[in-house]
Design an enzyme around this catalytic site. Structure first.
Site, PDB file in Angstrom:
ATOM      1  N   HIS A 164       0.977  -1.821  -0.456  1.00 51.51           N
ATOM      2  CA  HIS A 164      -0.093  -0.299   0.249  1.00 51.51           C
ATOM      3  C   HIS A 164       0.819   1.005  -0.023  1.00 51.51           C
ATOM      4  CE1 HIS A 164      -3.346   2.853   0.972  1.00 51.51           C
ATOM      5  NE2 HIS A 164      -3.842   1.946   1.069  1.00 51.51           N
TER       6      HIS A 164
ATOM      7  N   ASP B 211      -7.882  -4.960   0.277  1.00 48.03           N
ATOM      8  CA  ASP B 211      -8.546  -5.952  -1.101  1.00 48.03           C
ATOM      9  C   ASP B 211      -7.954  -7.736  -0.881  1.00 48.03           C
ATOM     10  OD1 ASP B 211     -10.004  -3.968  -2.324  1.00 48.03           O
ATOM     11  OD2 ASP B 211      -7.342  -3.604  -3.130  1.00 48.03           O
TER      12      ASP B 211
HETATM   13  N1  COA Z   1       3.396  -7.997  -3.652  1.00 48.62           N
HETATM   14  C1  COA Z   1       5.011  -7.936  -4.078  1.00 48.62           C
HETATM   15  N2  COA Z   1       6.291  -7.252  -3.710  1.00 48.62           N
HETATM   16  C2  COA Z   1       5.589  -5.918  -3.583  1.00 48.62           C
HETATM   17  C3  COA Z   1       4.211  -5.926  -3.593  1.00 48.62           C
HETATM   18  C4  COA Z   1       2.961  -6.378  -3.951  1.00 48.62           C
HETATM   19  N3  COA Z   1       1.948  -6.601  -3.836  1.00 48.62           N
HETATM   20  N4  COA Z   1       3.736  -4.149  -3.875  1.00 48.62           N
HETATM   21  C5  COA Z   1       5.015  -4.113  -3.452  1.00 48.62           C
HETATM   22  N5  COA Z   1       6.100  -4.027  -2.948  1.00 48.62           N
HETATM   23  C6  COA Z   1       7.343  -4.270  -4.003  1.00 48.62           C
HETATM   24  C7  COA Z   1       7.816  -3.505  -5.368  1.00 48.62           C
HETATM   25  O1  COA Z   1       8.192  -3.974  -5.783  1.00 48.62           O
HETATM   26  C8  COA Z   1       8.513  -2.946  -4.996  1.00 48.62           C
HETATM   27  O2  COA Z   1      10.486  -3.816  -4.607  1.00 48.62           O
HETATM   28  P1  COA Z   1      11.500  -2.726  -5.383  1.00 48.62           P
HETATM   29  O3  COA Z   1      11.685  -1.550  -4.463  1.00 48.62           O
HETATM   30  O4  COA Z   1      12.183  -3.939  -5.235  1.00 48.62           O
HETATM   31  O5  COA Z   1      11.492  -2.787  -6.985  1.00 48.62           O
HETATM   32  C9  COA Z   1       8.499  -2.090  -3.565  1.00 48.62           C
HETATM   33  O6  COA Z   1       7.605  -3.045  -2.983  1.00 48.62           O
HETATM   34  C10 COA Z   1       7.959  -0.546  -3.237  1.00 48.62           C
HETATM   35  O7  COA Z   1       6.747  -0.928  -4.588  1.00 48.62           O
HETATM   36  P2  COA Z   1       5.951   0.013  -4.816  1.00 48.62           P
HETATM   37  O8  COA Z   1       4.801   0.126  -6.537  1.00 48.62           O
HETATM   38  O9  COA Z   1       7.312   1.217  -5.619  1.00 48.62           O
HETATM   39  O10 COA Z   1       5.099   0.571  -4.118  1.00 48.62           O
HETATM   40  P3  COA Z   1       3.883   2.087  -4.004  1.00 48.62           P
HETATM   41  O11 COA Z   1       3.883   2.204  -3.284  1.00 48.62           O
HETATM   42  O12 COA Z   1       4.001   2.775  -4.980  1.00 48.62           O
HETATM   43  O13 COA Z   1       3.058   0.458  -4.000  1.00 48.62           O
HETATM   44  C11 COA Z   1       0.848  -0.250  -4.326  1.00 48.62           C
HETATM   45  C12 COA Z   1       1.148   0.588  -3.764  1.00 48.62           C
HETATM   46  C13 COA Z   1      -0.631  -0.919  -4.309  1.00 48.62           C
HETATM   47  C14 COA Z   1       0.780   0.344  -5.956  1.00 48.62           C
HETATM   48  C15 COA Z   1       1.810  -1.807  -5.174  1.00 48.62           C
HETATM   49  O14 COA Z   1       2.228  -2.330  -3.605  1.00 48.62           O
HETATM   50  C16 COA Z   1       0.886  -3.163  -5.180  1.00 48.62           C
HETATM   51  O15 COA Z   1       0.843  -3.377  -6.388  1.00 48.62           O
HETATM   52  N6  COA Z   1       0.351  -4.024  -4.945  1.00 48.62           N
HETATM   53  C17 COA Z   1      -0.656  -4.602  -5.265  1.00 48.62           C
HETATM   54  C18 COA Z   1      -2.337  -4.337  -5.965  1.00 48.62           C
HETATM   55  C19 COA Z   1      -2.366  -4.566  -4.659  1.00 48.62           C
HETATM   56  O16 COA Z   1      -2.781  -5.093  -4.316  1.00 48.62           O
HETATM   57  N7  COA Z   1      -4.016  -3.341  -4.573  1.00 48.62           N
HETATM   58  C20 COA Z   1      -4.290  -2.516  -3.270  1.00 48.62           C
HETATM   59  C21 COA Z   1      -3.567  -1.803  -3.379  1.00 48.62           C
HETATM   60  S1  COA Z   1      -5.208  -0.997  -1.525  1.00 48.62           S
END
Ligand code: COA
Length: 378
Positions: free
Chosen positions: A261, A314
């Site tokens: 998140h 979720d």
């Molecule tokens: N599974 C595995 N690794 C994850 C992850 C997940 N669900 N979510 C984040 N990471 C990792 C990324 O690969 C990244 O790793 P790195 O630093 O080695 O490249 C790191 O965590 C940071 O990810 P980032 O996308 O930059 O963080 P963010 O704060 O922008 O992302 C989300 C937030 C929600 C977009 C992300 O966690 C995600 O894609 N989650 C899955 C989708 C989801 O459940 N969405 C609903 C949110 S309520």
């Protein structure tokens, strides 16, 4: 020479305004709506009462709540023209249909261009009431069934299940739906609320802002994750395969949906309630399988908690919807139906002290190119 700028990509950690609607402390997994802890609201409130709290800023008296519930129930019908639009668009994803229908409702709302606080509240209540009618009308039409008129004796949650399935829901199922709506009602300036605020900042009306919110909620990085979690659980198929499956996704650089998140770096407090309910519902319906599969996935993801990648709202909700018999592609619409009050509050706050949202982009393309007439281009 272009001037040096500091980029804030994704507006990460950028505060853009003040809000009295909700507060999130992502470091400890705390969520508050207008001063009230989400755990108290989840255990003691109803969706209707929570909407009142969000829209009017305080918990209602019994009389205020009764009046509000009556207003909500009386606002559920949608014009025949909207039913026709739904019929024409029936092959589209339910979120596309919801977005289209909400947008089209602007043509029928007598107060569409009145952005006063009172009119915006009334429109927010109407859209909240009409959301489930749109979603269930579409779900039934695409299945070749007649839409079921809203039932004025039921609350939002029970009425949603009733108009979807055509029979009075089990009170325990309706209670779960009610909880789910409470947990989704408001969540600060996430991507969809931001989109709604951007629209409102141009003084566009609530229908435009909610349409923007729905469109933005649709992506898998935001609202679509519950559907993706359930697809993953179906793909895994059996608890014995969950560990290997999860490890493979992670090793190949993939993401496990329902984890991570932007703000929560601890367990999302909303997921706590949904986890308990997913377990209890699985047992009640004689289908503990999904909870078993997801628990195993969560176990493999446990070490990621130290990196701030924790379970989010979720993760468990998809299995609850599945056990309630709700089609997968409707999951995200449930999020949207629950969030309309939150978007309304965000829009009201934006209007109340408006400033046009207009950030900057650093231009990194070429400069001063010579324009070559088309006949001379190679
Ligand atoms: N599974 C595995 N690794 C994850 C992850 C997940 N669900 N979510 C984040 N990471 C990792 C990324 O690969 C990244 O790793 P790195 O630093 O080695 O490249 C790191 O965590 C940071 O990810 P980032 O996308 O930059 O963080 P963010 O704060 O922008 O992302 C989300 C937030 C929600 C977009 C992300 O966690 C995600 O894609 N989650 C899955 C989708 C989801 O459940 N969405 C609903 C949110 S309520």
């Amino acid at each position: 020479m272009a001037q040096q700028v500091e980029l804030k990509r994704g507006l990460k950690d950028v505060y853009i305004d003040r809000s009295e609607a909700s507060f999130i402390d992502g470091s400890i997994g705390k969520l508050i709506y207008r001063g009230y802890n989400i755990h108290d609201l989840a255990e003691k409130s109803t969706f209707e009462e929570t909407i009142c709290l969000l829209l009017y800023g305080k918990l209602p008296t019994r009389r205020e709540l009764d009046e509000f519930e009556a207003q909500l129930k009386a606002s559920r019908a949608i014009p025949n023209e909207i039913v026709e639009i739904i019929r024409i668009a029936q092959k589209a994803h339910p979120m596309d249909v919801l977005r289209t229908a909400v947008s089209a409702l602007a043509a029928f709302d007598p107060e569409v261009s009145d952005n006063s606080r009172e009119a915006t509240l009334r429109k927010g209540i109407r859209l909240t009431a009409q959301g489930p009618t749109i979603v269930t009308t579409h779900a039934r039409i695409r299945d070749g069934k007649d839409p079921i008129p809203p039932n004025p004796n039921m609350n939002q949650a029970a009425n949603f299940l009733y108009t979807l399935f055509g029979e009075e829901p089990d009170p325990a199922d309706a209670k779960l739906m009610d909880l789910d709506f409470i947990l989704h009602a408001e969540h600060g300036i996430n991507a969809s609320a931001f989109a709604a605020r951007v629209a409102a900042s141009t003084i566009a009306d609530l229908h435009a802002a909610v349409t923007a919110g729905i469109g933005t909620l649709k992506g898998p990085a935001h609202g679509e994750a519950a559907e993706e979690v359930m697809k993953m659980a179906l793909d895994i198929g059996d608890e014995s395969r969950a560990e290997e499956y999860t490890r493979k996704v992670l090793e190949s650089g993939g993401r496990i949906m329902g984890f991570g998140h932007r703000v929560y770096k601890a367990v999302d407090p909303r997921s706590v309630h949904l986890k308990d309910d997913a377990r209890a519902l699985g047992e009640r319906k004689g289908q503990p399988k999904w909870f078993g599969i997801l628990s195993k996935v969560a176990e493999v993801m446990k070490p990621y908690e130290s990196r701030g990648i924790c379970v989010n709202v979720d993760f468990w909700s998809g299995s609850i919807y599945q056990l309630l018999g709700i089609p997968e592609d409707l999951f995200i619409c449930i999020f949207a139906m629950g969030r309309i009050p939150g978007w309304t509050v965000q829009v009201l706050e934006q209007y109340s002290d408006n400033i046009l949202m207009r950030p900057m982009l650093e231009y990194v393309g070429p400069m001063d190119l010579e324009y070559v007439p088309i006949e001379k281009r190679g």
